[in-house]
Write a protein that holds these residues in place. Sequence first.
Motif, PDB file in Angstrom:
ATOM      1  N   TYR A 113      -8.999   7.122   6.908  1.00 19.58           N
ATOM      2  CA  TYR A 113      -9.943   8.235   7.024  1.00 19.58           C
ATOM      3  C   TYR A 113     -10.827   7.968   8.248  1.00 19.58           C
ATOM      4  O   TYR A 113     -12.007   7.641   8.136  1.00 19.58           O
ATOM      5  CB  TYR A 113     -10.779   8.362   5.753  1.00 19.58           C
ATOM      6  CG  TYR A 113     -10.012   8.949   4.596  1.00 19.58           C
ATOM      7  CD1 TYR A 113      -9.574  10.276   4.624  1.00 19.58           C
ATOM      8  CD2 TYR A 113      -9.699   8.180   3.480  1.00 19.58           C
ATOM      9  CE1 TYR A 113      -8.857  10.825   3.561  1.00 19.58           C
ATOM     10  CE2 TYR A 113      -8.975   8.714   2.417  1.00 19.58           C
ATOM     11  CZ  TYR A 113      -8.557  10.032   2.474  1.00 19.58           C
ATOM     12  OH  TYR A 113      -7.840  10.574   1.429  1.00 19.58           O
ATOM     13  N   LYS A 123      -1.848   1.328  -4.659  1.00 18.61           N
ATOM     14  CA  LYS A 123      -0.416   1.324  -4.371  1.00 18.61           C
ATOM     15  C   LYS A 123      -0.113   1.194  -2.879  1.00 18.61           C
ATOM     16  O   LYS A 123       0.994   1.493  -2.444  1.00 18.61           O
ATOM     17  CB  LYS A 123       0.221   2.606  -4.910  1.00 18.61           C
ATOM     18  CG  LYS A 123       0.121   2.763  -6.424  1.00 18.61           C
ATOM     19  CD  LYS A 123       0.752   4.066  -6.891  1.00 18.61           C
ATOM     20  CE  LYS A 123       0.640   4.238  -8.395  1.00 18.61           C
ATOM     21  NZ  LYS A 123       1.233   5.535  -8.851  1.00 18.61           N
ATOM     22  N   LEU A 124      -1.090   0.729  -2.097  1.00 17.57           N
ATOM     23  CA  LEU A 124      -0.861   0.585  -0.661  1.00 17.57           C
ATOM     24  C   LEU A 124       0.210  -0.464  -0.389  1.00 17.57           C
ATOM     25  O   LEU A 124       0.181  -1.564  -0.958  1.00 17.57           O
ATOM     26  CB  LEU A 124      -2.150   0.171   0.048  1.00 17.57           C
ATOM     27  CG  LEU A 124      -3.233   1.252   0.243  1.00 17.57           C
ATOM     28  CD1 LEU A 124      -4.450   0.640   0.907  1.00 17.57           C
ATOM     29  CD2 LEU A 124      -2.699   2.407   1.069  1.00 17.57           C
ATOM     30  N   GLN A 151      -6.099   5.790   3.603  1.00 20.49           N
ATOM     31  CA  GLN A 151      -5.758   6.980   2.826  1.00 20.49           C
ATOM     32  C   GLN A 151      -4.757   6.630   1.722  1.00 20.49           C
ATOM     33  O   GLN A 151      -4.062   5.616   1.792  1.00 20.49           O
ATOM     34  CB  GLN A 151      -5.162   8.056   3.739  1.00 20.49           C
ATOM     35  CG  GLN A 151      -6.147   8.602   4.768  1.00 20.49           C
ATOM     36  CD  GLN A 151      -5.568   9.742   5.579  1.00 20.49           C
ATOM     37  OE1 GLN A 151      -4.562  10.344   5.215  1.00 20.49           O
ATOM     38  NE2 GLN A 151      -6.206  10.061   6.699  1.00 20.49           N
ATOM     39  N   GLY A 152      -4.698   7.495   0.722  1.00 20.30           N
ATOM     40  CA  GLY A 152      -3.745   7.307  -0.370  1.00 20.30           C
ATOM     41  C   GLY A 152      -4.331   6.527  -1.526  1.00 20.30           C
ATOM     42  O   GLY A 152      -5.516   6.171  -1.545  1.00 20.30           O
ATOM     43  N   ASP A 153      -3.495   6.245  -2.491  1.00 18.83           N
ATOM     44  CA  ASP A 153      -3.879   5.473  -3.671  1.00 18.83           C
ATOM     45  C   ASP A 153      -4.050   4.016  -3.266  1.00 18.83           C
ATOM     46  O   ASP A 153      -3.072   3.328  -2.949  1.00 18.83           O
ATOM     47  CB  ASP A 153      -2.802   5.603  -4.756  1.00 18.83           C
ATOM     48  CG  ASP A 153      -3.236   4.985  -6.080  1.00 18.83           C
ATOM     49  OD1 ASP A 153      -4.175   4.152  -6.080  1.00 18.83           O
ATOM     50  OD2 ASP A 153      -2.620   5.322  -7.110  1.00 18.83           O
ATOM     51  N   ILE A 179       0.296   3.013   7.303  1.00 21.00           N
ATOM     52  CA  ILE A 179      -0.958   3.298   6.602  1.00 21.00           C
ATOM     53  C   ILE A 179      -1.889   4.114   7.507  1.00 21.00           C
ATOM     54  O   ILE A 179      -2.168   3.720   8.634  1.00 21.00           O
ATOM     55  CB  ILE A 179      -1.663   1.999   6.170  1.00 21.00           C
ATOM     56  CG1 ILE A 179      -0.770   1.193   5.221  1.00 21.00           C
ATOM     57  CG2 ILE A 179      -3.008   2.309   5.504  1.00 21.00           C
ATOM     58  CD1 ILE A 179      -1.337  -0.172   4.869  1.00 21.00           C
ATOM     59  N   LYS A 180      -2.330   5.245   7.002  1.00 18.96           N
ATOM     60  CA  LYS A 180      -3.304   6.062   7.727  1.00 18.96           C
ATOM     61  C   LYS A 180      -4.694   5.793   7.159  1.00 18.96           C
ATOM     62  O   LYS A 180      -4.840   5.354   6.023  1.00 18.96           O
ATOM     63  CB  LYS A 180      -2.962   7.547   7.618  1.00 18.96           C
ATOM     64  CG  LYS A 180      -1.691   7.961   8.337  1.00 18.96           C
ATOM     65  CD  LYS A 180      -1.509   9.471   8.264  1.00 18.96           C
ATOM     66  CE  LYS A 180      -0.286   9.920   9.051  1.00 18.96           C
ATOM     67  NZ  LYS A 180       0.969   9.461   8.434  1.00 18.96           N
ATOM     68  N   ASP A 187      -6.537  11.534  10.805  1.00 18.68           N
ATOM     69  CA  ASP A 187      -5.366  10.787  10.319  1.00 18.68           C
ATOM     70  C   ASP A 187      -4.895   9.730  11.312  1.00 18.68           C
ATOM     71  O   ASP A 187      -3.708   9.620  11.633  1.00 18.68           O
ATOM     72  CB  ASP A 187      -4.201  11.741   9.999  1.00 18.68           C
ATOM     73  CG  ASP A 187      -4.534  12.694   8.868  1.00 18.68           C
ATOM     74  OD1 ASP A 187      -5.565  12.481   8.204  1.00 18.68           O
ATOM     75  OD2 ASP A 187      -3.768  13.649   8.655  1.00 18.68           O
TER      76      ASP A 187
END
Length: 595
Positions: free
Chosen positions: A480, A468-469, A463-465, A477-478, A439
């Motif tokens: 991978y 929708k960043l 990471q995430g959608d 923002i993280k 992370d």
Amino acid sequence: MNKYRTHTCGELTVKDKDNNISLSGWINKKRDHGNLLFLDLRDNYGLTQCVIENNHQNFKEFEKLPLETVIKINGKVLERNKETVNKDLKTGEIEISIISYEVLGKTQELPLPVFSDQEYSEEIRLKYRFLDLRRKKIHQNIILRSKVISFIRSEMQKYGFLEFQTPILTSSSPEGARDFLVPSRLNPGKFYALPQAPQQFKQLIMVSGFDKYFQIAPCFRDEDARADRSPGEFYQLDLEMSFVEQEDIFAVVEKLMINMFKKFSNKKIIYEKFPRITYKDSMLKYGTDKPDLRNPLIINEFTEIFKRDDVGFDIFKKLVKNGSVARGIITKNTKDKPRSFFDGIDKWAKEEGASGLAYFTIEEEGSEIKGKGPVGKFFSSDSIKEMMKISNAEIGDSIFLACGDISEVQKITSQARDKIGHELNIINYDCFAFCWIVDYPMFEEDEKTKKIIFSHNPFSMPQGDIKKLDMSKPLEIKAYQYDIVCNGIELSSGAIRNHIPELMYKLFSVAGYDKKMVDEKFSGMINALSYGAPPHGGIAPGIDRIIMLIAGEKNIREVTMFPMNQNAQDLLMNAPSEVDQQQLKELNLSIKKNK
């Protein structure tokens, strides 16, 4: 029959008793007993003791042969008596009675001894590296290196990976270090770059439809030397996989590391399921993203404590009020440690450039809890209880405190954790402690320019959608991205890759790259990703650091065959060196000399 030897210097046993044999090797050591002269003959495989009597016609000549002379010996295998058996040698039950000998290679006076592993200056060792490599310890390290690399290749093939080689002459790309540049003769004014890593190529291999790739890859970075990093070049186990998530890569690497370290070392592996530690937690608990988990000490967050009215430690309170952080390390049951121990840690911290470490010991007087030590009086019973609750501290434990800018506090508490652990003898050096740091933030703020830059690998998947960043809050923002760490040494960084061109343009724009710049810098990559790229990811553990850990060495030069010195110079081959004017002319180059 081979004219130089019937056997190697590491294979004769009592089974060969009374046989006539031939050996060839280097004179490792001589012992003159007057009527007998003993010598140890050495080759790549071991040592064999040989003996010649003083009535032998060649005794006087033999006596004068200097160490490291290469000779061939013809002789007879004798069994040693029980009192003279050397149990440390495979050949320790026999010796060779010399019948005749032949000098195969003479030697000059040695600039460093070969038969001992005593410390010698790095300059001499690197200048005469071919002699240094004859010495037992480093010779065994290099053999270990070969065996480990062969093992890795075998294991990777078992796991279904295919080995491919990627180009050495390629284009320059911003990967965090300086490139080594190579001028092109056929393209005047243009340069190749030696690869810092095969990053783009291994992603292109995945785009090409190969599912699992690896290679023992040479990498080139024009950066300064450290104990765990060679200047110039190094090797890594480069691997990439398609249609994978983070855990798929972890599973392969953990299996490989466990099998490899168990095969080549007797040290215990503490966690066979490597702990996953977030970057945020690692920086808080250990002060670094390269934690040594052999050390049980943990760093605790105490900033809020110094906002309390019942804490009178004004120096820290003022710093916290102005935005500083306060953190501390608990040492278990140290109430009986002498004052010199605590003062010694404080003095050490000041020598490291910090303002020192405040400290006190938790004591109980009746129903009251108090702090004993230079700053203990500034803390109320309730505030100490709160610190105990936060850190799981107990009566008899001590607290070392640091306060300041977060980066400064992280640095000194990380160093203090190592120092205190060593002083208290609570670090288990006879084991391996692996972990994953996960992370990582996608971006960070450059300390000097205050600009937003990539914190890790720019080709990583956020990471995430992804639809929708929030690009307006890039520091949240993280990615991978992950590091594998062992005993406080980073073995590798890796990531799940960003395989979506549109998303890559957006992320690069946050770091100040417009579409044109991205297309110019990464034309091959962007173009390839536009033709159906699979989700993919990989990692590249450093071969040199793996060998260093297994061999128990603290300096990477001890496991590298021909390393450069601290100034990136090859003292053996005299590189870098000047080139003649004709070569420069062919390359359309000229040297501009400083006035």
